[in-house]
Design a protein around this motif. Sequence first.
Motif, PDB file in Angstrom:
ATOM      1  N   ALA A 375      32.644 -11.741  17.270  1.00 63.00           N
ATOM      2  CA  ALA A 375      32.976 -11.246  15.305  1.00 63.00           C
ATOM      3  C   ALA A 375      32.221  -9.600  15.739  1.00 63.00           C
ATOM      4  CB  ALA A 375      31.869 -11.675  14.592  1.00 63.00           C
ATOM      5  N   GLY A 376      31.433  -9.204  16.617  1.00 63.19           N
ATOM      6  CA  GLY A 376      31.017  -8.068  16.594  1.00 63.19           C
ATOM      7  C   GLY A 376      31.188  -7.126  17.493  1.00 63.19           C
ATOM      8  N   LEU A 377      32.188  -7.931  17.811  1.00 59.81           N
ATOM      9  CA  LEU A 377      33.135  -7.086  19.174  1.00 59.81           C
ATOM     10  C   LEU A 377      34.991  -6.679  17.849  1.00 59.81           C
ATOM     11  CD1 LEU A 377      34.999  -5.927  21.555  1.00 59.81           C
ATOM     12  CD2 LEU A 377      36.177  -8.362  21.895  1.00 59.81           C
ATOM     13  N   GLY A 378      35.319  -7.269  17.106  1.00 64.85           N
ATOM     14  CA  GLY A 378      35.485  -6.741  16.119  1.00 64.85           C
ATOM     15  C   GLY A 378      35.298  -5.963  14.580  1.00 64.85           C
ATOM     16  N   LEU A 379      34.388  -6.346  14.834  1.00 62.74           N
ATOM     17  CA  LEU A 379      33.709  -5.174  13.514  1.00 62.74           C
ATOM     18  C   LEU A 379      33.559  -3.176  14.585  1.00 62.74           C
ATOM     19  CD1 LEU A 379      31.454  -7.669  12.288  1.00 62.74           C
ATOM     20  CD2 LEU A 379      32.638  -6.276  11.112  1.00 62.74           C
ATOM     21  N   GLY A 380      32.810  -3.710  15.604  1.00 64.46           N
ATOM     22  CA  GLY A 380      33.558  -2.668  16.563  1.00 64.46           C
ATOM     23  C   GLY A 380      34.594  -1.327  16.283  1.00 64.46           C
ATOM     24  N   LEU A 381      35.673  -2.218  16.012  1.00 65.67           N
ATOM     25  CA  LEU A 381      36.829  -1.807  16.093  1.00 65.67           C
ATOM     26  C   LEU A 381      37.008  -1.627  14.659  1.00 65.67           C
ATOM     27  CD1 LEU A 381      39.161  -4.389  18.129  1.00 65.67           C
ATOM     28  CD2 LEU A 381      38.474  -2.018  18.841  1.00 65.67           C
ATOM     29  N   VAL A 382      36.377  -1.756  13.650  1.00 67.11           N
ATOM     30  CA  VAL A 382      36.269  -1.949  12.135  1.00 67.11           C
ATOM     31  C   VAL A 382      36.318  -0.912  11.932  1.00 67.11           C
ATOM     32  CG1 VAL A 382      36.285  -2.983  10.027  1.00 67.11           C
ATOM     33  CG2 VAL A 382      37.776  -3.973  11.780  1.00 67.11           C
ATOM     34  N   VAL A 383      34.815  -0.807  11.905  1.00 68.48           N
ATOM     35  CA  VAL A 383      33.341  -0.185  11.161  1.00 68.48           C
ATOM     36  C   VAL A 383      34.515   1.947  11.350  1.00 68.48           C
ATOM     37  CG1 VAL A 383      31.141   1.164  11.109  1.00 68.48           C
ATOM     38  CG2 VAL A 383      31.839  -1.369  11.053  1.00 68.48           C
ATOM     39  N   ALA A 384      34.360   2.321  12.389  1.00 71.19           N
ATOM     40  CA  ALA A 384      34.048   3.570  12.240  1.00 71.19           C
ATOM     41  C   ALA A 384      35.550   3.832  11.437  1.00 71.19           C
ATOM     42  CB  ALA A 384      34.275   4.175  13.893  1.00 71.19           C
ATOM     43  N   PRO A 385      36.711   3.241  12.310  1.00 71.71           N
ATOM     44  CA  PRO A 385      38.178   3.645  10.886  1.00 71.71           C
ATOM     45  C   PRO A 385      38.297   3.248   9.874  1.00 71.71           C
ATOM     46  CG  PRO A 385      38.303   2.481  13.654  1.00 71.71           C
ATOM     47  CD  PRO A 385      36.928   1.850  13.113  1.00 71.71           C
ATOM     48  N   LEU A 386      37.462   2.266   9.403  1.00 70.94           N
ATOM     49  CA  LEU A 386      37.141   1.886   8.384  1.00 70.94           C
ATOM     50  C   LEU A 386      36.308   2.758   7.173  1.00 70.94           C
ATOM     51  CD1 LEU A 386      37.704  -0.303   6.223  1.00 70.94           C
ATOM     52  CD2 LEU A 386      35.503  -0.722   6.007  1.00 70.94           C
ATOM     53  N   THR A 387      35.798   3.615   7.656  1.00 67.67           N
ATOM     54  CA  THR A 387      34.841   4.805   7.338  1.00 67.67           C
ATOM     55  C   THR A 387      36.412   6.524   7.241  1.00 67.67           C
ATOM     56  OG1 THR A 387      33.020   4.062   8.311  1.00 67.67           O
ATOM     57  CG2 THR A 387      33.368   6.603   7.288  1.00 67.67           C
ATOM     58  N   ALA A 388      36.504   6.324   8.665  1.00 63.40           N
ATOM     59  CA  ALA A 388      37.362   7.714   9.055  1.00 63.40           C
ATOM     60  C   ALA A 388      38.865   6.891   7.212  1.00 63.40           C
ATOM     61  CB  ALA A 388      38.068   7.543  10.539  1.00 63.40           C
ATOM     62  N   ALA A 389      39.490   6.050   7.620  1.00 58.43           N
ATOM     63  CA  ALA A 389      40.465   5.043   6.629  1.00 58.43           C
ATOM     64  C   ALA A 389      39.817   6.002   5.140  1.00 58.43           C
ATOM     65  CB  ALA A 389      40.726   4.055   6.472  1.00 58.43           C
ATOM     66  N   ALA A 390      38.868   5.482   4.743  1.00 60.99           N
ATOM     67  CA  ALA A 390      38.122   6.034   2.978  1.00 60.99           C
ATOM     68  C   ALA A 390      38.377   7.334   3.017  1.00 60.99           C
ATOM     69  CB  ALA A 390      36.424   5.535   3.060  1.00 60.99           C
ATOM     70  N   MET A 391      37.751   8.541   4.170  1.00 66.66           N
ATOM     71  CA  MET A 391      37.571   9.799   3.977  1.00 66.66           C
ATOM     72  C   MET A 391      39.117  10.701   4.093  1.00 66.66           C
ATOM     73  SD  MET A 391      34.336  10.210   4.280  1.00 66.66           S
ATOM     74  CE  MET A 391      34.463   8.971   2.984  1.00 66.66           C
ATOM     75  N   GLN A 392      39.992   9.780   4.781  1.00 70.97           N
ATOM     76  CA  GLN A 392      41.027  10.588   4.697  1.00 70.97           C
ATOM     77  C   GLN A 392      41.965  10.089   3.642  1.00 70.97           C
ATOM     78  OE1 GLN A 392      43.896   7.874   7.021  1.00 70.97           O
ATOM     79  NE2 GLN A 392      45.840   9.088   6.430  1.00 70.97           N
ATOM     80  N   GLY A 393      41.406   9.558   2.642  1.00 72.15           N
ATOM     81  CA  GLY A 393      42.188   9.281   1.243  1.00 72.15           C
ATOM     82  C   GLY A 393      41.278  10.055   0.044  1.00 72.15           C
ATOM     83  N   ALA A 394      40.625  10.406   0.277  1.00 69.21           N
ATOM     84  CA  ALA A 394      39.968  11.061  -0.919  1.00 69.21           C
ATOM     85  C   ALA A 394      40.323  13.063  -0.562  1.00 69.21           C
ATOM     86  CB  ALA A 394      38.292  11.748   0.162  1.00 69.21           C
ATOM     87  N   GLU A 395      40.495  13.255  -1.427  1.00 71.35           N
ATOM     88  CA  GLU A 395      40.953  15.061  -1.841  1.00 71.35           C
ATOM     89  C   GLU A 395      39.855  15.523  -1.327  1.00 71.35           C
ATOM     90  OE1 GLU A 395      43.183  16.029  -2.763  1.00 71.35           O
ATOM     91  OE2 GLU A 395      44.649  13.765  -3.243  1.00 71.35           O
ATOM     92  N   ASP A 396      40.112  17.008  -0.930  1.00 72.14           N
ATOM     93  CA  ASP A 396      39.059  17.774  -0.837  1.00 72.14           C
ATOM     94  C   ASP A 396      38.158  17.644  -1.610  1.00 72.14           C
ATOM     95  OD1 ASP A 396      39.986  18.290   1.795  1.00 72.14           O
ATOM     96  OD2 ASP A 396      41.120  20.203   0.891  1.00 72.14           O
TER      97      ASP A 396
END
Length: 479
Positions: A375-396
């Motif tokens: 599960a830790g391996l899976g979360l290691g793949l998820v956490v940073a992309p999840l944050t990046a996607a949240a930022m990518q979807g926001a306006e300047d």
Amino acid sequence: MTIARASEGTPVPVSFCAEGDRGIILWAAILASSMGFIDSSVTSIALPAMREALGASLQQAQWINASYLLAVSSLVLVGGAAGDRFGIARIFSLGILVFVAGSLACAFAMTPEQMIAARAAKGVGAAMMVPGSMAMISRAYPRAERGRALGLWAAASTLTTALGPVIGGMFVTWGGELGWRLIFALNLPLGLVALWLVRGRTPGDIGKPGVRVDLPGAGLATLGLGLMAWALTDAAAPAWVALAALASLAAFLVWEAVAPAPMLRLGLFRNRTLAVTNVVTFVLYFALNGVMFYLPMTAVTAWNVTALEVTAAFLPISILIGVLSAPAGRMADRYGAGPLMAAGSALVALAYAGLWLAAPMGQFWAHVVPLTALAGLGLGLVVAPLTAAAMQGAEDGEQGAASGVNNAVARVAGLIAVALLGRMAAEAYGPVAPGFGVTGDSAQHLAATGAAFGTVALTSSLMAALAAGLALLVARPVR
């Protein structure tokens, strides 16, 4: 804001802090954030000992966790706005004081009710303290140096988050009741050092008198989430509680649509990437919080595992997230966050399905630790992309708000998961004595506890699988 004028009469702006104080501000933010980050994991490990010492029921144990998450999730966005209004360092410092006071109240609590109230106070402090940590670093460092400073903050916070459960497990295993009380008391020196480091070093922290704080929104959110937690936790709760929870949350959304300074700008969710990312966050963190809260309780009370040994199930997760976040973030930039989020969530779903199958056997070292590492391996793949996607979807200009919303969604997911899954686990355990989460060594207790935790693990596995499917809807980056 100016405090002096040059000889020709030109105003001289006041910087947030002196250049030589930047590192000190960074360390203050690290210490404060660490107190907040390790709180949930340490409390989960100490909870069996706390229940025994305080005589707490399963429902009261759920509220010991829920009261903290309720305060944080409903107030964290208001905490960020209050920092903008009254000064980031001021609200940050006030948050530390409230958090430390709540920690001391936890250390001296003699009844479950006192512990629940003290945990709620800590949540209020964390809601003011945690948003100010990153905001102070961003204000203290120039843009060219900000990334490195935030990286140091993240690395140090990850390290302390990993070490926190180990230290907590040592205290509980070797210190008995005094041990778990000392866990909370340790926040006193940490908080005092953080306050001393930040005191008088932020002359440019003046706030913005025109910024409004959405107190009505905070009140409606707290009421709605609190009633929802009550309805999910207590099987005997009157029907009106659930209806009042839905009505309060509906009123919250209506208010946020018309409020002059909403804590949650609903227009953010018009972007599909941001909307889907927050749904994935809710579903995945529901699964994560459910397993991580009830696993220590199960292992200590039925599988003959000490609180210190339980940390072996937490360490791989913290370590793998710390090691994999940077490369996963780079891969998300190149290939898109969706595929990595889907792959990581699928690994979490697989690991939790394994926990469901292994729960009746109660083999902690042979089955549980390897599966939590997966599960830790899976979360290691998820956490940073999840944050990046949240930022990518926001306006300047709205990245901060998007980050705050994403963090609040994760905490609400934890609040609902612990309440709902605890009720499901209690029903799966059945009428057998001594009860789910209470220490026992009979064959009946072992079987009933395996069934109860298996229900938690299976539900969490299905939620993680849902997160994997939804993650594929996250748009790839535009080149």
